[in-house]
Design a protein around this motif. Sequence first.
Motif, PDB file in Angstrom:
ATOM      1  N   GLU A  11      19.299 -15.531 -41.597  1.00  0.00           N
ATOM      2  CA  GLU A  11      18.449 -15.441 -40.389  1.00  0.00           C
ATOM      3  C   GLU A  11      19.078 -16.244 -39.235  1.00  0.00           C
ATOM      4  O   GLU A  11      19.024 -15.845 -38.080  1.00  0.00           O
ATOM      5  CB  GLU A  11      17.038 -16.006 -40.654  1.00  0.00           C
ATOM      6  N   TYR A  41      23.365  -8.290 -44.096  1.00  0.00           N
ATOM      7  CA  TYR A  41      22.154  -8.595 -43.323  1.00  0.00           C
ATOM      8  C   TYR A  41      22.372  -8.273 -41.841  1.00  0.00           C
ATOM      9  O   TYR A  41      21.539  -7.653 -41.184  1.00  0.00           O
ATOM     10  CB  TYR A  41      21.823 -10.070 -43.520  1.00  0.00           C
ATOM     11  N   LYS A  69      22.872  -4.380 -41.221  1.00  0.00           N
ATOM     12  CA  LYS A  69      21.599  -3.634 -41.330  1.00  0.00           C
ATOM     13  C   LYS A  69      20.715  -3.864 -40.113  1.00  0.00           C
ATOM     14  O   LYS A  69      19.810  -3.085 -39.840  1.00  0.00           O
ATOM     15  CB  LYS A  69      20.866  -4.048 -42.592  1.00  0.00           C
ATOM     16  N   ARG A  70      20.967  -4.909 -39.369  1.00  0.00           N
ATOM     17  CA  ARG A  70      20.159  -5.216 -38.178  1.00  0.00           C
ATOM     18  C   ARG A  70      20.904  -4.896 -36.887  1.00  0.00           C
ATOM     19  O   ARG A  70      20.569  -5.388 -35.814  1.00  0.00           O
ATOM     20  CB  ARG A  70      19.709  -6.679 -38.217  1.00  0.00           C
ATOM     21  N   GLY A  71      21.971  -4.099 -36.997  1.00  0.00           N
ATOM     22  CA  GLY A  71      22.605  -3.560 -35.788  1.00  0.00           C
ATOM     23  C   GLY A  71      23.799  -4.325 -35.253  1.00  0.00           C
ATOM     24  O   GLY A  71      24.221  -4.099 -34.115  1.00  0.00           O
ATOM     25  N   ALA A 122      23.346 -12.455 -32.601  1.00  0.00           N
ATOM     26  CA  ALA A 122      22.644 -11.710 -31.546  1.00  0.00           C
ATOM     27  C   ALA A 122      22.857 -12.394 -30.201  1.00  0.00           C
ATOM     28  O   ALA A 122      23.073 -11.735 -29.179  1.00  0.00           O
ATOM     29  CB  ALA A 122      21.155 -11.612 -31.885  1.00  0.00           C
ATOM     30  N   TYR A 132      22.040 -14.383 -37.991  1.00  0.00           N
ATOM     31  CA  TYR A 132      21.604 -13.257 -37.151  1.00  0.00           C
ATOM     32  C   TYR A 132      21.267 -13.740 -35.734  1.00  0.00           C
ATOM     33  O   TYR A 132      21.705 -13.140 -34.742  1.00  0.00           O
ATOM     34  CB  TYR A 132      20.388 -12.548 -37.775  1.00  0.00           C
TER      35      TYR A 132
END
Length: 275
Positions: free
Chosen positions: A101, A133, A136-138, A108, A104
Motif C-alpha cells: 500500500e 499489486y 493490478k492498480r494501473g 502513484a 502504491y
Amino acid sequence: MSSQRQETVRRLTAPDIAARKGGVPIVCLTAYTAPMAELLDDHCDLMLVGDSVGMVVHGLPNTVGVTLEMMILHGQAVMRTAKKAMVVIDMPFGSYEGAPEIAYANAARLMKETGAQAVKVEAGATVVHTVDYLIKRGIPVMGHVGLRPQAVLVDGAFKAKGKARDEREAILADAKATAEAGAFAVVVEGVAEGLAREITQAIDVPTIGIGASAGCDGQILVTDDMLGLFDWTPKFVRRYGDLRGEISRAVANYADDVRQRRFPGPAEIYFAKAG
Ligand code: KIV
C-alpha cells in the motif's frame, strides 16, 4: 534550446516496449534533466529517470540517499522535453520495499507529479507481491535483477553477480517471478553473459542489459558514463564521447580569455545608440 516540437509524435508505451521482445534491440539511456532528455529523445525508445541521479548529479556515494522528492524534480524536468520515448522513473530506496500500500502511494505520487509512464523497482522475491499489486492498480512496472545498486550496503560494494550457481539460480528465479507478476520489461544488471542469455530465453518480456549480454532484448547505460563525463567508468561501459575533455578544454579557454581580457569582445557586448 528549442522546445517548439509539435505534440503530434506518439509516445511509446509499456505495451509497445513489451511487444519488442526478440525484435530490434530496445535503445535505453538514463536522463535526469530537460536539455539532456530533449537531446536523447529522438534516439531512444525508453529513457530512465534513474536513481543513479544521486551519484551522477548530486555526488552521493551510492543510491541509498536518493529521495522521492529528488526523483520527482528530475522526473518533471525530463517530462518537459521528452516527447517520443517512453519515460520510466526509478522508485528510490525505502519507497517500495515495505507494505504494498505504501509502495502504491509512492508510485502513484511519482507518476501523478511527473507524468512518467511507469516505475522501476529493484526486484527480488520480497517485492514480487508489490509488483503484482502495482500493476493490478494501473501502474506499469519495470523490474531490475542481478546487481541491485540499492543493496550495496548489504553487498559491501558494486559487484558483478551470478558467478556462483546458487546466486545464478536466485537471479533467474527473481527475473521469472518479476515477469510472471506482470512487469513489462526487466533490467538485468552486472551478471555473467550466460545468465543474461538464459534469463532472456526464460522470460516472455524484454530484458534490458547493463553489463550483461548483447543477447538481451535491449541495452541501457548511464548517459553521463557513455558520454565520457567521468574519469573512471565501469568495465561494461563503452565511451561514445569525451565530454570531460571537451568541457575542461572549453573552460580552460574561457578562463584564459577572461584573464587576458579577450572576453567579452565587441560581438559580445551592447553598445549605446548613437546620439
Ligand atoms: O539508476 C539507474 O540509472 C539504473 C540503470 C543503470 C539501469 O537503474
